[in-house]
Design a protein around this motif. Structure first.
Motif, PDB file in Angstrom:
ATOM      1  N   HIS A   1       7.983  -3.794 -23.485  1.00 12.74           N
ATOM      2  CA  HIS A   1       6.557  -4.092 -23.638  1.00 12.74           C
ATOM      3  C   HIS A   1       5.678  -2.959 -23.138  1.00 12.74           C
ATOM      4  O   HIS A   1       4.489  -2.903 -23.459  1.00 12.74           O
ATOM      5  CB  HIS A   1       6.170  -5.413 -22.975  1.00 12.74           C
ATOM      6  N   GLY A   2       6.202  -2.045 -22.341  1.00 14.27           N
ATOM      7  CA  GLY A   2       5.450  -0.871 -21.923  1.00 14.27           C
ATOM      8  C   GLY A   2       4.404  -1.119 -20.861  1.00 14.27           C
ATOM      9  O   GLY A   2       3.696  -0.190 -20.449  1.00 14.27           O
ATOM     10  N   ASN A   3       4.278  -2.347 -20.377  1.00 13.66           N
ATOM     11  CA  ASN A   3       3.205  -2.649 -19.430  1.00 13.66           C
ATOM     12  C   ASN A   3       3.443  -2.104 -18.034  1.00 13.66           C
ATOM     13  O   ASN A   3       2.518  -2.047 -17.231  1.00 13.66           O
ATOM     14  CB  ASN A   3       3.002  -4.166 -19.357  1.00 13.66           C
ATOM     15  N   THR A   4       4.672  -1.697 -17.752  1.00 17.04           N
ATOM     16  CA  THR A   4       4.925  -1.097 -16.440  1.00 17.04           C
ATOM     17  C   THR A   4       4.136   0.195 -16.300  1.00 17.04           C
ATOM     18  O   THR A   4       3.533   0.461 -15.247  1.00 17.04           O
ATOM     19  CB  THR A   4       6.429  -0.820 -16.254  1.00 17.04           C
ATOM     20  N   LEU A   5       4.120   1.004 -17.361  1.00 15.47           N
ATOM     21  CA  LEU A   5       3.332   2.237 -17.312  1.00 15.47           C
ATOM     22  C   LEU A   5       1.839   1.929 -17.332  1.00 15.47           C
ATOM     23  O   LEU A   5       1.050   2.620 -16.679  1.00 15.47           O
ATOM     24  CB  LEU A   5       3.698   3.152 -18.482  1.00 15.47           C
ATOM     25  N   THR A   6       1.439   0.878 -18.048  1.00 12.56           N
ATOM     26  CA  THR A   6       0.024   0.478 -18.031  1.00 12.56           C
ATOM     27  C   THR A   6      -0.416   0.164 -16.613  1.00 12.56           C
ATOM     28  O   THR A   6      -1.472   0.615 -16.159  1.00 12.56           O
ATOM     29  CB  THR A   6      -0.192  -0.750 -18.930  1.00 12.56           C
ATOM     30  N   ALA A   7       0.397  -0.598 -15.888  1.00 10.99           N
ATOM     31  CA  ALA A   7       0.077  -0.915 -14.496  1.00 10.99           C
ATOM     32  C   ALA A   7       0.036   0.346 -13.647  1.00 10.99           C
ATOM     33  O   ALA A   7      -0.841   0.510 -12.786  1.00 10.99           O
ATOM     34  CB  ALA A   7       1.113  -1.899 -13.939  1.00 10.99           C
ATOM     35  N   ALA A   8       0.978   1.260 -13.892  1.00 11.51           N
ATOM     36  CA  ALA A   8       1.025   2.499 -13.114  1.00 11.51           C
ATOM     37  C   ALA A   8      -0.238   3.335 -13.328  1.00 11.51           C
ATOM     38  O   ALA A   8      -0.771   3.926 -12.374  1.00 11.51           O
ATOM     39  CB  ALA A   8       2.265   3.299 -13.503  1.00 11.51           C
ATOM     40  N   VAL A   9      -0.719   3.378 -14.558  1.00 15.95           N
ATOM     41  CA  VAL A   9      -1.936   4.145 -14.849  1.00 15.95           C
ATOM     42  C   VAL A   9      -3.122   3.556 -14.091  1.00 15.95           C
ATOM     43  O   VAL A   9      -3.916   4.284 -13.477  1.00 15.95           O
ATOM     44  CB  VAL A   9      -2.211   4.161 -16.367  1.00 15.95           C
ATOM     45  N   ILE A  10      -3.252   2.243 -14.120  1.00 15.68           N
ATOM     46  CA  ILE A  10      -4.363   1.585 -13.422  1.00 15.68           C
ATOM     47  C   ILE A  10      -4.287   1.849 -11.922  1.00 15.68           C
ATOM     48  O   ILE A  10      -5.275   2.216 -11.277  1.00 15.68           O
ATOM     49  CB  ILE A  10      -4.337   0.071 -13.694  1.00 15.68           C
ATOM     50  N   LEU A  11      -3.106   1.679 -11.366  1.00 17.82           N
ATOM     51  CA  LEU A  11      -2.942   1.826  -9.918  1.00 17.82           C
ATOM     52  C   LEU A  11      -3.188   3.254  -9.450  1.00 17.82           C
ATOM     53  O   LEU A  11      -3.714   3.485  -8.349  1.00 17.82           O
ATOM     54  CB  LEU A  11      -1.534   1.378  -9.512  1.00 17.82           C
ATOM     55  N   ASN A  12      -2.832   4.218 -10.277  1.00 21.14           N
ATOM     56  CA  ASN A  12      -3.024   5.608  -9.873  1.00 21.14           C
ATOM     57  C   ASN A  12      -4.443   6.106 -10.103  1.00 21.14           C
ATOM     58  O   ASN A  12      -4.756   7.246  -9.775  1.00 21.14           O
ATOM     59  CB  ASN A  12      -2.019   6.501 -10.601  1.00 21.14           C
ATOM     60  N   GLU A  13      -5.291   5.251 -10.686  1.00 24.26           N
ATOM     61  CA  GLU A  13      -6.719   5.565 -10.771  1.00 24.26           C
ATOM     62  C   GLU A  13      -7.456   5.208  -9.488  1.00 24.26           C
ATOM     63  O   GLU A  13      -8.562   5.684  -9.246  1.00 24.26           O
ATOM     64  CB  GLU A  13      -7.354   4.790 -11.936  1.00 24.26           C
ATOM     65  N   ILE A  14      -6.856   4.349  -8.667  1.00 24.15           N
ATOM     66  CA  ILE A  14      -7.512   3.858  -7.458  1.00 24.15           C
ATOM     67  C   ILE A  14      -7.434   4.934  -6.375  1.00 24.15           C
ATOM     68  O   ILE A  14      -6.346   5.431  -6.064  1.00 24.15           O
ATOM     69  CB  ILE A  14      -6.852   2.564  -6.967  1.00 24.15           C
ATOM     70  N   PRO A  15      -8.559   5.331  -5.779  1.00 18.32           N
ATOM     71  CA  PRO A  15      -8.532   6.347  -4.703  1.00 18.32           C
ATOM     72  C   PRO A  15      -7.651   5.908  -3.547  1.00 18.32           C
ATOM     73  O   PRO A  15      -7.528   4.717  -3.235  1.00 18.32           O
ATOM     74  CB  PRO A  15     -10.007   6.444  -4.284  1.00 18.32           C
ATOM     75  N   SER A  16      -7.033   6.866  -2.894  1.00 18.70           N
ATOM     76  CA  SER A  16      -6.068   6.571  -1.828  1.00 18.70           C
ATOM     77  C   SER A  16      -6.718   5.971  -0.582  1.00 18.70           C
ATOM     78  O   SER A  16      -6.044   5.336   0.225  1.00 18.70           O
ATOM     79  CB  SER A  16      -5.316   7.849  -1.437  1.00 18.70           C
ATOM     80  N   ASN A  17      -8.049   6.169  -0.427  1.00 19.29           N
ATOM     81  CA  ASN A  17      -8.712   5.663   0.783  1.00 19.29           C
ATOM     82  C   ASN A  17      -9.283   4.260   0.629  1.00 19.29           C
ATOM     83  O   ASN A  17      -9.959   3.747   1.523  1.00 19.29           O
ATOM     84  CB  ASN A  17      -9.829   6.626   1.194  1.00 19.29           C
ATOM     85  N   VAL A  18      -9.021   3.616  -0.489  1.00 17.92           N
ATOM     86  CA  VAL A  18      -9.540   2.264  -0.720  1.00 17.92           C
ATOM     87  C   VAL A  18      -8.799   1.274   0.171  1.00 17.92           C
ATOM     88  O   VAL A  18      -7.566   1.315   0.280  1.00 17.92           O
ATOM     89  CB  VAL A  18      -9.391   1.885  -2.217  1.00 17.92           C
ATOM     90  N   LYS A  19      -9.544   0.372   0.786  1.00 18.73           N
ATOM     91  CA  LYS A  19      -8.953  -0.625   1.680  1.00 18.73           C
ATOM     92  C   LYS A  19      -8.938  -2.029   1.087  1.00 18.73           C
ATOM     93  O   LYS A  19      -8.143  -2.868   1.499  1.00 18.73           O
ATOM     94  CB  LYS A  19      -9.718  -0.648   3.017  1.00 18.73           C
ATOM     95  N   ASP A  20      -9.839  -2.279   0.135  1.00 22.66           N
ATOM     96  CA  ASP A  20      -9.836  -3.585  -0.510  1.00 22.66           C
ATOM     97  C   ASP A  20     -10.317  -3.444  -1.949  1.00 22.66           C
ATOM     98  O   ASP A  20     -11.075  -2.531  -2.285  1.00 22.66           O
ATOM     99  CB  ASP A  20     -10.678  -4.603   0.262  1.00 22.66           C
ATOM    100  N   VAL A  21      -9.854  -4.351  -2.811  1.00 20.10           N
ATOM    101  CA  VAL A  21     -10.237  -4.343  -4.218  1.00 20.10           C
ATOM    102  C   VAL A  21     -10.529  -5.772  -4.649  1.00 20.10           C
ATOM    103  O   VAL A  21     -10.030  -6.736  -4.055  1.00 20.10           O
ATOM    104  CB  VAL A  21      -9.124  -3.746  -5.118  1.00 20.10           C
ATOM    105  N   PHE A  22     -11.342  -5.890  -5.689  1.00 17.24           N
ATOM    106  CA  PHE A  22     -11.638  -7.182  -6.308  1.00 17.24           C
ATOM    107  C   PHE A  22     -10.938  -7.196  -7.668  1.00 17.24           C
ATOM    108  O   PHE A  22     -11.127  -6.299  -8.490  1.00 17.24           O
ATOM    109  CB  PHE A  22     -13.150  -7.345  -6.467  1.00 17.24           C
TER     110      PHE A  22
END
Length: 625
Positions: free
Chosen positions: A460-481
């Motif tokens: 289904h390829g969604n593992t890479l989709t999740a990886a792309v989203i997660l690697n867009e998040i800055p490393s200093n973020v402490k919480d997300v909605f």
């Protein structure tokens, strides 16, 4: 300094070049006003109609040659087109425009008095035109063509036409390719490029003038002898274009059994294989349509007939793909952007063009036809690092995936495609968009469980989709909605982030689904997953991960400076993407294939593999855009 007649005088006009036909339109309007009715006897009108119908003739052959579900077993050469070539060849119809303007000049002059007396049909004219074609057009074209292959004419004029040995009905100019694409499709990481294609129309004004002489002489002769007719003009011009586009189609259409039954036909009618050899070898097969002159002058390539036979019989058929991306149609407007409809649409990102609205009923009719009797078919292909990749399409539209009565039929179509791929030896089949919908088939789990001995890997390829989203998040973020928090992607994102000790505010009204996901996290990370039921709870959170559509009212709860990262799961189509870009799920399937992984990627996303897939994607040159 460029040699004379080597470039088009209206090149700077772009799409405004068609304004050059304005005087012809004005003449028709004037005659219409004078007569009070459409001037059916007006040569100005006939020239405009011929311009359109001749263009449609080349469009017909372009469409047919790109219908891989019909032609892939009888293609002479397997290579396709890349975007740099498409751009360079955008004005393929320059030769039609020039010939129409020449026709207008002739009509407005006293050179052919027979034009003043319109006759619908005269068999004498056909006989004269046929004699002049055989006795003048074929020899003149043959001699001119041979001359164009000599220095300095070849380098100054004709070399662009022979930049590649592959032929194609529409394209006019030939340049070096730079991507690994076919049928106007691109992918974001490269491999050795295919050669570009050559055209049914010569590429420079000089070559077009020579072609116009060969085409116009039989018509002029018939009218000078008082035997011309409207039927002759239409019939001869369209037959000329039809044979020319057929020869450049790169698809064999005439059975070798026809030539066996009537051997002289080999010297009367050329074939796409015959012309293809000329473009590859550049040393024989110079004829216009009739190989007889090549035979008489000793320039006939003896391999022509065997190549024609082997191509038609499928001995040179496109091999089975190693990777398949199984897509579906999004809607009726996007269905008109497939490679075999209009190149000007398929070669650019999707847009709703108003010019397409009159064709909407036709596209709607094809939707009904596919719903009733179509099965999964090949849409396009590309070569990546020497491996053939294809895109297949399930003949269903986005809205049909939400009809309860259509669910069984759609899954049957997908299952047949998977079994077909398995039989062909495909290594990886990647499910696109709604073909992997959880409510439809559990993200592909249905097929893997039903056929445990599948050799093809379903992804289904969604593992890479999740990886792309997660690697867009800055490393200093402490919480997300997180919205869409209990979806397949939402679950994986939440479980991954909580392991990084990032607090995830999961918007969901279902405590049951939230607790199910929370229990999947290790005990020490479960407190980082927090259920919220209102957007107000995220007012102080500057990072929103959006997995469902947000209304303007809901967006207003975000604090100033909030970053939105969207992963809304919906029907999508490759034609919505910019050139050189594919959806992450498509790329995820490609990575699965390139890595040679032997597991299925179906159902829930394996959170432990997100980083593995991400590193593999980067290794193979994929970058998010």
């Amino acid at each position: 300094m460029a040699p004379p007649l080597s470039s088009w005088p209206w090149a700077s006009l772009g799409q405004y070049k068609y304004l050059l036909l304005g005087p012809l339109v004005w003449k028709v309007v004037q005659e219409w006003r004078e007569l009070g009715a459409l001037p059916l006897g007006s040569w100005w009108l006939h020239l405009l109609v011929l311009f359109a119908v001749r263009g449609l003739t080349y469009q017909f052959w372009f469409s047919y040659s790109n219908m891989l579900f019909f032609t892939r077993s009888r293609r002479v050469v397997a290579d396709g087109v890349d975007f740099s070539q498409v751009d360079a060849e955008w004005d393929w119809d320059n030769f039609l425009l020039l010939q129409t303007l020449i026709g207008a000049t002739v009509v407005n002059s006293p050179l052919l008095p027979g034009l003043r007396q319109l006759c619908l049909w005269d068999p004498r004219g056909w006989a004269i035109a046929l004699l002049l074609h055989v006795g003048f057009s074929e020899p003149v074209f043959y001699l001119a063509h041979r001359a164009l292959h000599q220095a300095p004419l070849f380098s100054q004029y004709h070399s662009a036409h022979h930049h590649s040995g592959v032929t194609h009905p529409l394209t006019v100019l030939q340049i070096a390719a730079s991507a690994s694409t076919a049928n106007d499709q691109s992918i974001m990481f490269g491999s050795p490029p295919p050669p570009p294609l050559t055209s049914a129309g010569f590429g420079t004004p000089l070559e077009t003038l020579l072609l116009t002489l060969a085409m116009g002489a039989p018509l002029a002769g018939a009218f000078l002898m008082g035997a011309g007719s409207v039927g002759l003009v239409y019939g001869y011009a369209l037959a000329f274009d039809y044979l020319r586009a057929m020869g450049y189609s790169n698809v064999e259409v005439v059975s070798p059994r026809v030539f066996d039954a009537f051997p002289p036909l080999r010297y009367i009618l050329y074939t796409p294989s015959y012309l293809s050899l000329h473009h590859r070898e550049k040393r024989g097969n110079f004829c216009l349509f009739m190989p007889a002159l090549d035979a008489v002058c000793g320039t006939l390539d003896g391999r022509s007939w065997e190549l024609q036979r082997s191509t038609y019989d499928g001995e040179r058929a496109m091999p089975a793909p190693e990777f398949v991306f199984l897509a579906h149609v999004v809607d009726i407007m996007s269905s008109m952007h497939v490679p075999f409809v209009l190149r000007s649409l398929s070669a650019t990102p999707f847009a709703n063009h108003f010019i397409l609205l009159p064709f909407w009923p036709v596209a709607f009719g094809f939707m009904l036809l596919m719903w009733c009797c179509s099965k999964t078919f090949v849409v396009s292909f590309y070569y990546l690092r020497g491996h053939l990749h294809q895109m297949w399409t399930v003949p269903r539209y986005g809205f049909q995936y939400f009809l309860p009565a259509a669910k069984k039929g759609i899954n049957h179509q997908i299952e047949l495609a998977i079994l077909r791929a398995d039989k062909m030896g495909v290594k990886v089949l990647s499910l696109a968009a709604l073909n992997k919908n959880e409510a439809l088939n559990g993200g592909g789990t249905l097929f893997v469980n039903k056929h445990p001995d599948l050799r093809v890997r379903v992804v289904h390829g969604n593992t890479l989709t999740a990886a792309v989203i997660l690697n867009e998040i800055p490393s200093n973020v402490k919480d997300v909605f997180l919205t869409g928090a209990t979806s397949k992607l939402g679950r994986a994102i939440a479980l991954y982030l909580c392991r990084k000790k990032i607090r995830v505010l999961m918007l969901t009204m279902s405590s049951e689904r939230f607790l199910k996901i929370q229990r999947e996290a290790p005990a020490e990370f479960q407190p980082y997953l927090v259920q919220v039921t209102k957007y107000q709870a995220a007012q102080s959170c500057k990072t929103w991960l959006v997995g469902k559509w947000l209304s303007p009212r809901e967006q207003r709860w975000a604090a100033p400076g909030t970053h939105f990262h969207q992963f809304v799961v919906a029907a999508h189509h490759r034609y919505t993407m910019d050139r050189g870009v594919v959806h992450a799920c498509h790329a995820g399937g490609v990575v699965h294939f390139l890595e040679g992984w032997d597991h299925h990627e179906v159902g829930a996303i394996d959170v432990d593999r997100i980083d593995v897939v991400w590193r593999a994607a980067l290794k193979h040159g994929l970058t998010p855009v």
